[in-house]
Design a protein around this motif. Structure first.
Motif: not given
Length: 496
Positions: A273-282, A234-242
């Protein structure tokens, strides 16, 4: 976060191929929809259906992936029909949405296929809210979904099926259990409760974009198994959205739907989206946010106020997920982490036994699948331990122990890979000392998984013979694991 994406290794260029194929498949789906005369809403629906078909289907074999892909429309079309038919009945629509959330999460008990179908069902309902789909649009939307899934399948299984040259991917089964002891059942209840909170509060924030909050809650629950994992996600989702919203002010708002630059930026966002999905949810959420901004630009409704509203709804969804995992049938980080660590250790022993049998001359022994399974299990361990090693974790001693466990498990994996490489050499011969070394590895794993309090004996310096050297290195790593897997009181493992 920057280092994780730009310096992370990409063995076999797997992520590069994964992302490049996605751009090709989704691009083909959108072009096919436009050539078929579909409206912008139909093309958007088709593009998102192709994205999900290429992103979520993760069966271990190519045949399994093809079957799951073929089943996607069978799940998506009825859900799309329900969402459109209930468009003007808010109460029934909301209850149906929550039912889709609960069933979609519960379906994960059936492994990768259940997970893929559950995600597709949820996102089909979500897209109907995104486009404000009505019953009159259903024939076009049905056709867009079918054409796009077919286009994605043509690219994935015909034009560029690089998986055919790879061994089947290992897919560790989820932890077992019955009733509320099963994690997927508890998470289904949690996700439904969190989505209910997000739906109600999200509608108070915005009667038009409330579904963003429900979507945030849903995606926070994906690929998590404990309250610690969910809170970190949840924290990473908010950070990525910001960060994505900040990027949107610089890129998406000035473009505001211009066709050519929007198409280019959508392709870049899909690749990201596809390249970073396995590395960082943010990082993945950054690109998801940019993609949503570009689509809203195409629809002609993008504005700074809309971006601020997206951030608010994401915060509501994250809060709903946090409240659900903290107060509704919580699954502790300790229980989940301990279970994955024990499974990884048992897989270490299985890898060792297969490699030793291969060295002894067995024609049927094949340690390669076990090594692939070990890599998958270690990935799950890292995900489970992520809350303990997070920078915001206020308990430094526990953080140090968790990092030590991860480092030693990585040492075990490195020694296993070396041992398997030696076993693959046709000239490698069996050494009588291998049996004793393998027995000691088995005893060490049994002691660790049984929670034994006695420290394990570290072996002497390894011999020059390669196989024995790797086995001795494995013994040392297992002996060193005994201390951090116990708390200072000697009663609970690092996950506590």
């Amino acid at each position: 976060m920057l280092k994780r994406v730009f310096v992370a290794p990409d063995p076999g260029r797997a992520r590069l191929r994964f992302a490049s194929r996605a751009v090709l498949g989704i691009g083909l789906a959108v072009v096919v929809c436009l050539l078929a005369g579909h409206s912008l809403a139909g093309a958007v629906t088709g593009g998102l259906a192709a994205l999900l078909a290429l992103f979520t289907v993760a069966d271990p074999t190519v045949r399994g992936q093809a079957v799951t892909t073929a089943l996607l429309p069978a799940v998506g079309v009825p859900v799309l029909a329900a969402a459109a038919e209930l468009h003007d009945q808010p109460v029934a629509r909301d209850l149906a949405f929550l039912a889709v959330v609960g069933v979609g999460v519960y379906a994960r008990r059936w492994g990768p296929r259940g997970h893929s179908l559950g995600v597709f069902a949820f996102m089909t309902f979500f897209v109907a809210q995104f486009l404000h789909a009505t019953a009159a649009q259903l024939p076009e939307l049905y056709a867009a979904v079918l054409l796009s899934v077919l286009s994605a399948a043509v690219v994935r299984f015909g034009v560029w099926c690089y998986e055919r040259r790879l061994p089947p991917a290992a897919a560790p089964a989820p932890p077992t259990g019955t009733g509320l002891a099963r994690i997927t059942t508890r998470q289904a209840v949690q996700a439904t409760a969190g989505a209910g909170f997000a739906l109600i509060v999200g509608q108070l924030v915005s009667g038009q974009r409330w579904y963003w909050a429900v979507g945030a809650t849903w995606w926070i629950f994906v690929n998590t198994a404990s309250r610690g994992e969910t809170l970190v996600r949840g924290f990473r989702r908010v950070l990525g959205t910001v960060i994505g919203i900040g990027l949107g002010f610089l890129v998406a708002v000035p473009v505001h739907g211009a066709p050519v630059p929007t198409a280019v930026l959508v392709a870049v966002a899909v690749f990201g989206i596809f390249y970073t999905a396995a590395l960082s949810y943010t990082w993945m959420m950054l690109w998801v946010t940019l993609l949503a901004e570009m689509l809203y630009g195409l629809l002609g409704v993008l504005s700074p106020g809309l971006l601020a509203l997206r951030l608010a709804e994401t915060g509501v969804g994250a809060l709903g997920a946090a409240l659900a995992v903290l107060f509704v049938l919580p699954v502790t980080t300790h229980a989940t982490t301990d279970a994955w660590i024990q499974r990884a250790l048992r897989c270490v022993h299985a890898c060792t036994a297969e490699a030793a049998a291969r060295l002894a001359g067995s024609a049927t022994a094949d340690p390669a699948p076990r090594v692939a399974e070990l890599e998958q299990l270690l990935g799950r361990v890292r995900l489970s331990v992520a809350p303990l090693v997070h920078p915001l974790n206020p308990m430094p001693a526990r953080k140090r122990r968790a990092r030590r466990v991860l480092a030693l498990l990585d040492d075990c994996a490195r020694e296993i890979r070396g041992l398997v490489a030696v076993a693959a050499d046709p000239e490698a011969s069996h050494d009588a000392r291998l049996a004793a070394a393998c027995w000691r590895v088995e005893a060490a794993v049994e002691a660790l998984t049984a929670g034994g309090a006695q420290p394990l004996q570290r072996p002497a310096d390894p011999p020059a013979e390669p196989a024995l050297a790797h086995l001795h290195g494995l013994e040392r790593a297992l002996a060193d694991l005994a201390e951090p897997l116990r708390s200072p009181s000697g009663s609970r493992p690092v996950g506590a």
